[in-house]
Enzyme design. Structure first.
Site, PDB file in Angstrom:
ATOM      1  CG  ASP A  85      -0.317   0.000   2.512  1.00  0.00           C
ATOM      2  OD1 ASP A  85       0.922  -0.164   2.571  1.00  0.00           O
ATOM      3  OD2 ASP A  85      -1.022   0.164   3.527  1.00  0.00           O
ATOM      4  CB  SER A  86       4.590   1.717  -0.011  1.00  0.00           C
ATOM      5  OG  SER A  86       4.817   0.545  -0.757  1.00  0.00           O
ATOM      6  CG  ASP A 124       0.349  -4.121   2.027  1.00  0.00           C
ATOM      7  OD1 ASP A 124       0.429  -4.998   2.905  1.00  0.00           O
ATOM      8  OD2 ASP A 124       1.156  -3.165   1.939  1.00  0.00           O
ATOM      9  CE  LYS A 154       3.167  -5.851   3.899  1.00  0.00           C
ATOM     10  NZ  LYS A 154       2.608  -4.750   4.697  1.00  0.00           N
ATOM     11  CD  GLU A 156       0.514  -1.469   7.697  1.00  0.00           C
ATOM     12  OE1 GLU A 156       0.247  -0.667   8.617  1.00  0.00           O
ATOM     13  OE2 GLU A 156       0.992  -1.116   6.608  1.00  0.00           O
ATOM     14  CD  GLU A 224       7.563  -0.158   7.787  1.00  0.00           C
ATOM     15  OE1 GLU A 224       6.652  -0.911   7.408  1.00  0.00           O
ATOM     16  OE2 GLU A 224       7.736   0.993   7.335  1.00  0.00           O
TER      17      GLU A 224
HETATM   18  O1  KIV Z   1       3.512  -1.165   1.695  1.00  0.00           O
HETATM   19  C1  KIV Z   1       4.690  -1.516   1.749  1.00  0.00           C
HETATM   20  O2  KIV Z   1       5.509  -1.210   0.874  1.00  0.00           O
HETATM   21  C2  KIV Z   1       5.116  -2.313   2.897  1.00  0.00           C
HETATM   22  C3  KIV Z   1       6.571  -2.572   3.026  1.00  0.00           C
HETATM   23  C4  KIV Z   1       7.244  -1.362   3.529  1.00  0.00           C
HETATM   24  C5  KIV Z   1       6.843  -3.756   3.876  1.00  0.00           C
HETATM   25  O3  KIV Z   1       4.327  -2.693   3.687  1.00  0.00           O
END
Ligand code: KIV
Length: 348
Positions: A85-86, A124, A154, A156, A224
């Site tokens: 989600d970055s 994500d 993934k 969080e 992280e």
């Molecule tokens: O969204 C992302 O890029 C991440 C990484 C920093 C692990 O969660």
């Protein structure tokens, strides 16, 4: 025809280089036909990651958001491709990861799935798509696999409700990667992108939350922005791999954000968000900037496109016919332009 045969040749080369993708979150010993057992050149599976982890071989993970970066990761032999989600920050230009939607993430996931045939694909779950209920979490995870073509998701955090959600998603048959330490989606309660585990109680929390996610059935956990000794403790206590980002060298693997590691972000605003722990392996942003300035300069000066980049020819006989037609149509100015262009091209 020449263009077509070039494209065909290129597609054949790529087809040979990138094996056809098969789902990787399916057990090796399948009852029915379907994904074939893994060979070194085929997809990465959870079993493959498990083997690597057992042998102590480091796991590599890089983020990807589109087809070209996915192909690059594939060619480089990166184990896990994370559609993070970055994307909200490095692709969409937001200041946090919060605004990106599931529909936007799915567009990124599909593009990546088309490009990365070998790495394990992890998508994500974006903020707001799994916190309300386990039902919501399972539904969102299903969409990431079904509509996004990912192999795993993934999520969080490791509060009791997150752990319950992770467990429910695993029970729904979807592989889950956890993420503890700095969890950027929790920026509101963390009060900023702050490292975690820097006092003993916070450090213990990192280890405990990672253990809780393992218990819930996660196949790996991202750590992280935590001090290296804290990551070392989590890595030694967990049976599943830890993937570090800003967590020092004692993790089972490492992940970086594609744009950060390539130094793509030369704009001051973006430079501001490139994290301190990220090593820039290139300064691609500088290369892009130089190329764009050169192009701009050449277009302004009229040196691009020159003859080398004006490949489509017209014979003298056809030019003659064309001129006649233009004149008959009363387009004298266009006819003069044709004559002038022919003369200039001949001079080069
Ligand atoms: O969204 C992302 O890029 C991440 C990484 C920093 C692990 O969660």
């Amino acid at each position: 025809m020449a263009v077509f045969s070039h494209v065909l040749k290129r597609a054949t080369v790529l087809r040979h280089r990138i094996p056809h993708r098969k789902m990787s979150n399916i057990p090796e010993n399948t009852v029915y036909g379907g994904p074939k057992p893994q060979t070194p050149d085929q997809r990465i599976t959870l079993a493959h990651l498990k083997q690597k982890h057992k042998k102590g071989d480091p796991i590599t993970m890089v983020t990807s958001y589109d087809y070209p970066s996915a192909v690059q990761l594939d060619i480089a032999g990166i184990d896990i491709c994370l559609v993070g989600d970055s994307a909200a920050m490095v692709v969409h230009g937001h200041d946090t990861t919060l605004p990106i939607t599931l529909d936007e993430m799915l567009v990124h996931c599909r593009a990546v799935a088309r490009g990365a045939k070998r790495p394990l694909l992890v998508g994500d779950l974006p903020f707001g798509t799994y916190e309300s209920s386990t039902q919501q979490a399972v539904n969102s995870a299903v969409r990431i696999l079904k509509e996004g073509g990912m192999d795993a998701i993934k999520l969080e955090g490791a509060s009791p409700s997150r752990v319950t959600a992770a467990k429910a998603i695993v029970e729904a048959g979807i592989a889950v990667m956890g993420h503890v330490g700095l969890t950027p989606q929790a920026i509101s309660v963390l009060g900023g992108f702050r490292p975690q585990g820097r006092n003993s109680s916070s450090a213990v929390k990192v280890v405990e939350t990672a253990l809780a996610l393992q218990e819930a059935g996660c196949f790996a956990v991202v750590l992280e922005c935590v001090p290296a000794p804290v990551a070392a403790a989590a890595t030694s206590v967990l049976k599943i791999p830890t993937i570090g980002i800003g967590a020092g060298p004692f993790c089972s693997g490492q992940v970086l954000v594609y744009h950060d590691l390539l130094g793509m972000l030369q704009h001051p605003h973006h430079a501001k968000v490139t994290p301190k722990f990220c090593k820039q392996y290139a300064r691609v942003g500088d290369v892009i900037n130089k190329a764009l300035l050169e192009l701009k300069d050449e277009v302004i000066k009229g040196t691009f496109p020159g003859p080398a980049h004006s490949p489509y020819k017209i014979s003298a006989a056809e030019v003659g016919g064309f001129l006649d037609e233009l004149k008959q149509m009363g387009l004298e100015t266009a006819a003069s332009a044709v004559a002038e262009a022919v003369e200039k091209m001949e001079k080069h």
